[in-house]
Design a protein around this motif. Structure first.
Motif, PDB file in Angstrom:
ATOM      1  N   LYS A  34      -1.251  11.365  10.790  1.00 12.28           N
ATOM      2  CA  LYS A  34      -1.557  10.778   9.469  1.00 12.28           C
ATOM      3  C   LYS A  34      -1.928   9.307   9.621  1.00 12.28           C
ATOM      4  N   PHE A  35      -1.183   8.612  10.485  1.00 15.64           N
ATOM      5  CA  PHE A  35      -1.483   7.210  10.768  1.00 15.64           C
ATOM      6  C   PHE A  35      -2.910   7.088  11.290  1.00 15.64           C
ATOM      7  N   GLU A  36      -3.258   7.973  12.217  1.00 14.84           N
ATOM      8  CA  GLU A  36      -4.595   7.957  12.799  1.00 14.84           C
ATOM      9  C   GLU A  36      -5.661   8.268  11.741  1.00 14.84           C
ATOM     10  N   GLU A  40      -8.629   5.521  10.496  1.00 17.57           N
ATOM     11  CA  GLU A  40      -9.696   6.089  11.317  1.00 17.57           C
ATOM     12  C   GLU A  40     -10.555   4.982  11.931  1.00 17.57           C
ATOM     13  N   GLY A  41     -10.762   5.099  13.198  1.00 16.23           N
ATOM     14  CA  GLY A  41     -11.547   4.094  13.907  1.00 16.23           C
ATOM     15  C   GLY A  41     -10.721   2.918  14.392  1.00 16.23           C
ATOM     16  N   GLN A  89      -2.776  -5.823  13.974  1.00 21.85           N
ATOM     17  CA  GLN A  89      -2.973  -5.978  12.537  1.00 21.85           C
ATOM     18  C   GLN A  89      -2.385  -4.803  11.747  1.00 21.85           C
ATOM     19  N   LEU A  90      -2.036  -3.710  12.441  1.00 19.94           N
ATOM     20  CA  LEU A  90      -1.479  -2.534  11.771  1.00 19.94           C
ATOM     21  C   LEU A  90       0.045  -2.478  11.862  1.00 19.94           C
ATOM     22  N   LYS A  91       0.634  -3.455  12.504  1.00 21.73           N
ATOM     23  CA  LYS A  91       2.085  -3.454  12.731  1.00 21.73           C
ATOM     24  C   LYS A  91       2.863  -3.305  11.428  1.00 21.73           C
TER      25      LYS A  91
END
Length: 121
Positions: A34-36, A40-41, A89-91
């Protein structure tokens, strides 16, 4: 009783490491996909799997009392976000993915424990 080995581990530490190893076994967290999808990308579940395998493999080296390759030892000193800076940046977004966040945390704790063991060598 002390176990003589290259990592200077006693029986209590060995038992603790084996408990951690058992805790780390298993598939990717269910919310990794789900995270992926959500990023996406920008995110790849394969990178999480690679990191988890890296930490578990490092743990296996210590438990087997085998010399860890220098490149692997050097990488062990870096956290997930240091090894994969593209996710920095996704932490904060990980809080929305509790299973993945917990799994990264488990592996980080084991990684830090292994680093402390390497430093006591």
């Amino acid at each position: 009783m002390l176990r003589s080995n290259r990592y200077s581990l006693n029986n209590d530490v060995i038992r603790n490491l084996k408990l951690h190893k058992k805790e780390l076994e298993g598939p990717l967290p269910s919310d990794a996909g789900k995270f992926e999808e959500d990023f996406e990308g920008a995110a790849c579940a394969g990178d999480f799997y690679e990191y988890f395998a890296f930490v578990c493999g490092s743990l296996d080296f210590v438990l087997a009392n085998k010399q860890m390759p220098a490149r692997q030892r050097k990488a062990l000193y870096k956290s997930f976000f240091e090894l994969y800076p593209q996710y920095a940046q996704l932490k904060n977004a990980l809080t929305d993915y509790p299973e993945l966040s917990r799994e990264i945390g488990r592996h980080e704790r084991v990684r830090r424990l292994l680093v402390s063991i390497l430093n006591k060598k």
